[in-house]
Design a protein around this motif. Sequence first.
Motif, PDB file in Angstrom:
ATOM      1  N   ARG A 110      21.440  20.876  -6.851  1.00  0.00           N
ATOM      2  CA  ARG A 110      22.444  21.363  -7.800  1.00  0.00           C
ATOM      3  C   ARG A 110      23.601  20.366  -7.884  1.00  0.00           C
ATOM      4  NH1 ARG A 110      26.673  24.803  -6.730  1.00  0.00           N
ATOM      5  NH2 ARG A 110      25.814  25.453  -4.726  1.00  0.00           N
ATOM      6  N   TRP A 111      24.095  19.909  -6.754  1.00  0.00           N
ATOM      7  CA  TRP A 111      25.231  18.994  -6.732  1.00  0.00           C
ATOM      8  C   TRP A 111      24.894  17.648  -7.385  1.00  0.00           C
ATOM      9  CZ3 TRP A 111      27.259  19.837  -1.027  1.00  0.00           C
ATOM     10  CH2 TRP A 111      27.964  21.052  -0.984  1.00  0.00           C
ATOM     11  N   LEU A 112      23.628  17.230  -7.251  1.00  0.00           N
ATOM     12  CA  LEU A 112      23.249  15.927  -7.818  1.00  0.00           C
ATOM     13  C   LEU A 112      23.364  15.945  -9.339  1.00  0.00           C
ATOM     14  CD1 LEU A 112      20.244  14.915  -5.521  1.00  0.00           C
ATOM     15  CD2 LEU A 112      22.440  13.734  -5.743  1.00  0.00           C
ATOM     16  N   LYS A 113      23.327  17.157  -9.920  1.00  0.00           N
ATOM     17  CA  LYS A 113      23.420  17.260 -11.377  1.00  0.00           C
ATOM     18  C   LYS A 113      24.863  17.402 -11.848  1.00  0.00           C
ATOM     19  CE  LYS A 113      19.027  19.601 -11.734  1.00  0.00           C
ATOM     20  NZ  LYS A 113      18.685  20.998 -11.483  1.00  0.00           N
ATOM     21  N   GLN A 114      25.813  17.570 -10.956  1.00  0.00           N
ATOM     22  CA  GLN A 114      27.202  17.760 -11.390  1.00  0.00           C
ATOM     23  C   GLN A 114      28.106  16.666 -10.807  1.00  0.00           C
ATOM     24  OE1 GLN A 114      27.347  21.718  -9.702  1.00  0.00           O
ATOM     25  NE2 GLN A 114      28.960  21.100  -8.282  1.00  0.00           N
ATOM     26  N   ASP A 115      29.339  16.625 -11.293  1.00  0.00           N
ATOM     27  CA  ASP A 115      30.281  15.592 -10.894  1.00  0.00           C
ATOM     28  C   ASP A 115      31.286  16.099  -9.867  1.00  0.00           C
ATOM     29  OD1 ASP A 115      29.374  13.448 -12.191  1.00  0.00           O
ATOM     30  OD2 ASP A 115      30.697  13.614 -13.945  1.00  0.00           O
ATOM     31  N   GLY A 116      31.969  15.171  -9.234  1.00  0.00           N
ATOM     32  CA  GLY A 116      33.070  15.522  -8.344  1.00  0.00           C
ATOM     33  C   GLY A 116      32.670  15.570  -6.890  1.00  0.00           C
ATOM     34  N   PRO A 117      33.658  15.532  -6.008  1.00  0.00           N
ATOM     35  CA  PRO A 117      33.370  15.558  -4.579  1.00  0.00           C
ATOM     36  C   PRO A 117      32.779  16.897  -4.141  1.00  0.00           C
ATOM     37  CG  PRO A 117      35.744  15.162  -5.008  1.00  0.00           C
ATOM     38  CD  PRO A 117      35.101  15.479  -6.319  1.00  0.00           C
ATOM     39  N   ALA A 118      31.842  16.842  -3.215  1.00  0.00           N
ATOM     40  CA  ALA A 118      31.254  18.062  -2.665  1.00  0.00           C
ATOM     41  C   ALA A 118      30.951  17.820  -1.190  1.00  0.00           C
ATOM     42  CB  ALA A 118      29.967  18.420  -3.410  1.00  0.00           C
ATOM     43  N   VAL A 119      31.090  18.876  -0.411  1.00  0.00           N
ATOM     44  CA  VAL A 119      30.883  18.737   1.034  1.00  0.00           C
ATOM     45  C   VAL A 119      29.972  19.855   1.545  1.00  0.00           C
ATOM     46  CG1 VAL A 119      31.978  18.743   3.308  1.00  0.00           C
ATOM     47  CG2 VAL A 119      33.121  17.601   1.395  1.00  0.00           C
ATOM     48  N   LEU A 120      28.921  19.424   2.241  1.00  0.00           N
ATOM     49  CA  LEU A 120      28.013  20.369   2.895  1.00  0.00           C
ATOM     50  C   LEU A 120      28.219  20.252   4.400  1.00  0.00           C
ATOM     51  CD1 LEU A 120      25.447  22.177   3.198  1.00  0.00           C
ATOM     52  CD2 LEU A 120      24.092  20.095   3.016  1.00  0.00           C
ATOM     53  N   VAL A 121      28.555  21.366   5.033  1.00  0.00           N
ATOM     54  CA  VAL A 121      28.617  21.385   6.490  1.00  0.00           C
ATOM     55  C   VAL A 121      27.284  21.958   6.969  1.00  0.00           C
ATOM     56  CG1 VAL A 121      29.887  22.174   8.517  1.00  0.00           C
ATOM     57  CG2 VAL A 121      31.106  21.781   6.348  1.00  0.00           C
ATOM     58  N   ALA A 122      26.424  21.086   7.496  1.00  0.00           N
ATOM     59  CA  ALA A 122      25.120  21.529   8.012  1.00  0.00           C
ATOM     60  C   ALA A 122      25.313  21.830   9.486  1.00  0.00           C
ATOM     61  CB  ALA A 122      24.067  20.447   7.807  1.00  0.00           C
ATOM     62  N   LYS A 123      25.384  23.122   9.797  1.00  0.00           N
ATOM     63  CA  LYS A 123      25.861  23.518  11.117  1.00  0.00           C
ATOM     64  C   LYS A 123      24.760  24.147  11.948  1.00  0.00           C
ATOM     65  CE  LYS A 123      29.553  26.399  13.045  1.00  0.00           C
ATOM     66  NZ  LYS A 123      30.760  27.172  12.695  1.00  0.00           N
ATOM     67  N   HIS A 124      24.515  23.608  13.108  1.00  0.00           N
ATOM     68  CA  HIS A 124      23.674  24.241  14.119  1.00  0.00           C
ATOM     69  C   HIS A 124      23.880  23.487  15.424  1.00  0.00           C
ATOM     70  CE1 HIS A 124      20.334  27.149  14.819  1.00  0.00           C
ATOM     71  NE2 HIS A 124      20.342  26.485  15.956  1.00  0.00           N
ATOM     72  N   ALA A 125      24.030  24.212  16.509  1.00  0.00           N
ATOM     73  CA  ALA A 125      24.329  23.559  17.793  1.00  0.00           C
ATOM     74  C   ALA A 125      23.172  22.671  18.233  1.00  0.00           C
ATOM     75  CB  ALA A 125      24.619  24.610  18.853  1.00  0.00           C
TER      76      ALA A 125
END
Lengths: 217, 631
Positions: free
Chosen positions: B531-546
């Motif tokens: 989805r983000w690859l199709k839109q503009d602007g900064p985006a942040v994914l926090v991929a969280k797992h210990a």
Amino acid sequence: MEFHQTVPMNDTASSPSKSLPSLNILLTGVGGQGTILASNIVAEVGVALGYDVKKAEVHGMSQRGGSVVSQVRWGRQVFSPIIPPGEADYLIAFEKLEALRALSYLRPGGQIIVDPHAIPPVTVTSGDAHYPEDETIQVQLARITPHVHWIPGVAIAEELGNARAANVVLLGAFSALLNHDPDLWLGVIRQRVPEKYRELNEQAFARGRDLILTGPR
Amino acid sequence: MKRLLSGNEAVAHGAWEAGVRVAAGYPGTPSTEILETLARFPHVYAEWSPNEKVALDVAIGAAYAGRRALATMKHVGVNVAADAFMYVAMTGMEAGLVIVSADDPSMHSSQNEQDNRQYAKFARIPCLEPADSQDAKDLTIAAFDLSEQFDTPVLLRMTTRICHTSTPVEVGARRQEHPPLTDKYPRNPAKYVMVPANARKRHPIIEHRLEELAAYAETFPFNRVEMRGRALGVITAGVAYQYAREVFPDASILKLGMTYPLPQKRIRDFASRVDRLIVLEELDPFIEDQVRLMGVKLWPERVLYPHTKSIFPITGELNPAIVRESAVAAGLLPEPQAGEKQVVRGEDQAESPQPLPAGLKIRGNGHLDLPARPPVLCPGCPHRGVFYILHKLKVPVNGDIGCYTLGVVPPLSAIHTTGCMGASIGVAHGAAVAGDKERHVAVIGDSTFFHTGIPALLNVAYNRSNVITIILDNRTTAMTGHQANPGTGRTLQGKETREIEIEPLVRALGIDEVVTIDAYEVETIEKTLKRWLKQDGPAVLVAKHACALLPEERKKYVSLQVDPNVCNGCTICFRIGCPAILKSDKLDPKYHRPLAEIDPLLCTGCEICARVCPRDAISFRDQVLHLHYDP
């Protein structure tokens, strides 16, 4: 001009005592097998025997499933922490492919203690490389020395209930090849392993020792 | 009492015995164990700071306040801390300050192999170099004394081999509790406020200090002459001293405990007492250049520009074999005789009476062609799924420093640049503002984000670039051995603290497009990125797992299973690069491809393989647990 810090050298390194022969021990395995813990034990045993001891290892990225090599040198006076190629007296390998990888460090006629356990590297599991056949490994080891002791540490440790004690099985075998008093080793091992694993490690040590002293049961 | 200590443990003991009160650092191989050891001593405050620059400022602040202080870091950490390094060289302090740089020749765990002795020369401060653990302890104590005697920070330069080699050390008691050297915090702007007018007055002072240090070096007890034969003299320092003793047993040796500034008179005197003089040192010709500049003749005499190291390699760690070979090649040692030659290269076919078994090849260099065992992401590693998806999406990925740099290794092959701590986000931003057609993804770990990623992400937010940033939040500093960081909720000395949340922090920086997803949820991660690859602007994914190696995670391990009746050997699960997934001996009847199987000893049950399997041939945790409980 004479400086007060100039010290006349009376080196002991060139005259090793016969009662304490120098010994180079190379331990190798795969990250997570307890290679470093085993080398800590070997180093402490050297101290208990009255040797000068150096133990060298590399931490960090190599430990994430990669090959781990630790080197222990016992001597009257040890300089380089690194064992030069062809000068290890003992090669202790917790995985058989790693025995082959470290073989160039062994002096011809040296002793090998090797676990027949295989941990295929990712290059093998991904299909890019081939894990050497047992016969290949045997032939290669035999080119350097007839003294190859196959000690099924992982198998024995699993039998005892915890594969992690495999390293101590091989140390038991090592202590027997050195004709050492087992209590000397057990004293060090007790200090180095958590209380709840003490009995497991004592049994593992005894099983490895027995394999050398009495042969497989 | 003598104890077997690593060089790092010995530095900690030395600092403690010397009465250190404050110690700060950032984890980095090979330096990490210094602070981990010191943190367990009483009467010492020790902390992990978010980065080395902060750590050094903290140590400087303590030393300004009149307490002995220590800062520890790996060699590249000094680059991060260089700004602080240079100003404290100008100001001096009220109490001893020792900065440990742990260099990594051969780059066992680093991106470069810079020789940080150059920093001492750059900043006009003394550099001490230990040759074993006893030396490391003694020189740490000497460094504090030297620091106070000359009002200068002291660089204690270690190397991997010294840091991670254990040798016997005489350990002692803490010196009488070191009282603060000043009762009151100094109000001395002429010394501590480096505005140009004050700084201009300080510069001649530090140049004069250097002259005084050079004079002191002549009697510094850790610069030591060992006279043996006069045929060969070796000037050496650090671990190279050990190789000198081993390879040149009859040589006289000038062992330098202080490699900057050098004791010129002692070097000239030593030179006059030997027939041939050489310098044996690792990496840069640091001592060698200085000795040549003094006009002292080194053997062999030859033109050396631009390579100014005459006998030994300028790259990589030394060892006795390399020292010996280099000495033979230079004509310093005779060629080994046939009898002495170590005919032991197990891989050398020419010396083998037996033919090689089938299936084993010899490479050009005479070594057996053994399957490599590169470091890999561990089974259950929460970074794996992200890299599997990034590889699948074929996007350009700017990486960073941590375990997750292993995302570059096949089959994941999903990282295209990695430079230094925190570089990922800035490098991705640079590509974006340069107008690169592809949308860039920056990948950075939690600890690295706290280290230097935050200002870079602030820049992405402020200048509104099209960068997608993935923060791989595994709740620890994993690569160096699970050190605490601002996200872990505990300090180096085990105190509970505020656990920083990344998502609100990112929002506060000015980025609204931010989500936190469990790192094992590969489908959701893929959907979000698409989805983000199709839109503009900064985006942040926090991929969280210990991190799967943390004790709490280990308790959850469940080994998954492959159903051989469903698997058809399609190989998709092999592409996640998990060490626990093996090719079995069984072949798929239709395509004759090996079926997948799972090593029960290695599998943690992270389910990434089960999620990517198109045939649902791999059980999920619930299914396995259900099977186990089914009577």
